[in-house]
Motif scaffolding. Structure first.
Motif, short mmCIF file in Angstrom:
data_model
loop_
_atom_site.label_atom_id
_atom_site.label_comp_id
_atom_site.label_asym_id
_atom_site.label_seq_id
_atom_site.Cartn_x
_atom_site.Cartn_y
_atom_site.Cartn_z
N CYS A 1 -6.16 -8.16 -4.46
CA CYS A 1 -5.48 -7.79 -3.23
C CYS A 1 -6.09 -8.53 -2.04
O CYS A 1 -5.37 -9.06 -1.19
CB CYS A 1 -5.57 -6.27 -3.03
N LYS B 1 -6.15 -0.08 -4.67
CA LYS B 1 -5.45 -1.18 -4.03
C LYS B 1 -6.30 -1.80 -2.92
O LYS B 1 -6.42 -3.03 -2.81
CB LYS B 1 -4.12 -0.69 -3.44
N CYS C 1 0.45 -4.22 -7.58
CA CYS C 1 1.59 -4.44 -6.70
C CYS C 1 2.72 -5.01 -7.54
O CYS C 1 2.60 -5.16 -8.76
CB CYS C 1 1.23 -5.40 -5.56
N HIS D 1 0.82 -1.21 0.00
CA HIS D 1 0.00 0.00 0.00
C HIS D 1 0.86 1.27 0.00
O HIS D 1 0.40 2.33 -0.41
CB HIS D 1 -0.95 0.00 1.20
#
Length: 431
Positions: free
Chosen positions: A284, A278, A251, A237
């Motif tokens: 995620c 995100k 990511c 994050h």
């Protein structure tokens, strides 16, 4: 603001690693992607990230993720862009390509990682597919040239531990020590988020699972995941990941050129929008629930080797060539830069904080081979929030007062308890 940026500057990698999403494609015979970001587009991306406060001067830009940065046809121009920006940056390479510089543009290079899958031709045949002797020669040549062109950061080997290369680790450690390199030997992982998740949730195809059981160290994974705290927050994050087309990725573990992990163009986004995507992204949530995020950010190391920090090649006063060694190991990374401040005088600088006990470091001590104190400096409290409470320090070391024949300096970072313990153990008066 993002603390780190992973920025792939080109599209592909020439290594054939079977457990990496790019290397596996190369191994399967797919042509090496030719895309690479133009230097002017790279500079535009840096300017945009500054203007939108995605980054500031404390951000580290890591010019790699799934690609081999040294394959960029204008690699030197990209590095000049970094030098012009004033940002600290990092490189990771398989050392198959030899890139050199003719001017001092590397003073902001924080570290360079040399990724190695073993220390024999057999291991290279099994993973990377390169000539092992060429790799060793390239590492030595790159280090020599980079140091001549301003690099004073941390070079180290990332030795990926597989079931078949553990007996080669000692030879790798000797090579690292002989060439003033640090070494970290983590267990090799699935370098692809979807493979990691499929292994953990039991959906990995049998043939891939069978091969993983022959190559990778997996015996520790369940025990590691049992330690995951209920409130674990994925470090991604606070990390921005970009591909060579300046597209923002979810990511550093998702596919870099296709699929739902591509969030959109960097130039159409801001910090809040990226972090919101995100947090709400189904990939995620699945990664976090499976334990993949915790596993990926908590590598298990087979071995870690500290390195000497090359200070000066050649004669300095009456002392000769000197190296600087960080002690104790919990303070590794505190020493950031060393420069010559006069004949026989060094200016040593860094940020200090004990990462194990979370205790502020309040004194730096520099001694020679014979424990003769050459410099001692108290460190003022820090108000630099961006450095996590770490304190900036600098100390002038007069090498002309070192013991005859001295060849190493040892730098100690102390909190009060360690300072007292050192004084008692060594009979040194630390005032």
């Amino acid at each position: 603001m993002f603390k780190r940026v992973f920025f792939d500057i080109c599209a592909g990698c020439n290594a054939r690693c079977p457990w990496c999403q790019t290397g596996n494609k190369t191994r399967q015979g797919q042509p090496l992607p030719k895309g690479a970001i133009a230097p002017e587009d790279f500079a535009r991306a840096l300017d945009y990230m500054f203007s939108t406060e995605m980054i500031n001067q404390k951000t580290v830009v890591e010019l790699y993720n799934f690609a081999e940065p040294f394959l960029h046809p204008q690699f030197q121009e990209i590095i000049k862009c970094m030098a012009h920006s004033g940002l600290r940056f990092a490189l990771s390479t398989n050392a198959s390509c030899l890139k050199t510089f003719s001017e001092p543009v590397l003073d902001r290079l924080a570290y360079i990682t040399f990724s190695m899958p073993g220390f024999s031709q057999g291991s290279y045949d099994r993973i990377h597919g390169f000539n092992f002797e060429t790799i060793k020669s390239n590492i030595v040549a790159i280090l020599k040239n980079f140091r001549e062109c301003g690099f004073h950061g941390h070079p180290y080997i990332s030795y990926h531990v597989y079931q078949f290369n553990t007996e080669e680790l000692e030879d790798a450690c000797k090579f690292a020590a002989d060439n003033d390199l640090g070494l970290e030997a983590p267990y090799a992982l699935f370098n692809d988020g979807k493979w990691t998740v499929s292994y953990l949730d039991g959906t990995m195809p049998y043939e891939q699972l069978r091969r993983a059981g022959q190559d990778l160290m997996l015996h520790y994974v369940n025990e590691l995941l049992a330690q995951q705290p209920a409130n674990f927050v994925c470090p991604q994050h606070d990390i921005l990941t970009l591909n060579e087309r300046c597209e923002v990725l979810l990511c550093c573990g998702v596919s870099k050129n296709e699929g739902p992990g591509i969030l959109g163009s960097l130039f159409e986004m801001n910090v809040e929008g990226i972090q919101h995507l995100k947090q709400e992204h189904p990939l995620c949530r699945r990664c976090l629930a499976s334990g993949a995020a915790y596993w990926g950010h908590h590598p298990v190391y087979r071995r870690r080797l500290k390195r000497t920090f090359a200070v000066h090649a050649g004669t300095m006063g009456d002392v000769g060539s000197v190296s600087f060694v960080e002690e104790p190991s919990v303070c590794a990374g505190a020493f950031e830069s060393i420069s010559r401040a006069g004949t026989g005088i060094l200016l040593v600088q860094g940020w200090a904080r004990d990462p194990v006990n979370d205790c502020p470091i309040d004194e730096i001590l520099v001694v020679d081979d014979n424990r003769k104190v050459l410099a001692s400096s108290r460190i003022p409290p820090s108000e630099e929030e961006g450095h996590g409470g770490r304190s900036f320090w600098q100390v002038r070391v007069d090498l002309r007062h070192a013991s005859p024949g001295n060849r190493h300096l040892v730098g100690y970072a102390f909190d009060r308890a360690k300072r007292i313990a050192y004084r008692l153990a060594n009979g040194v008066d630390l005032k």
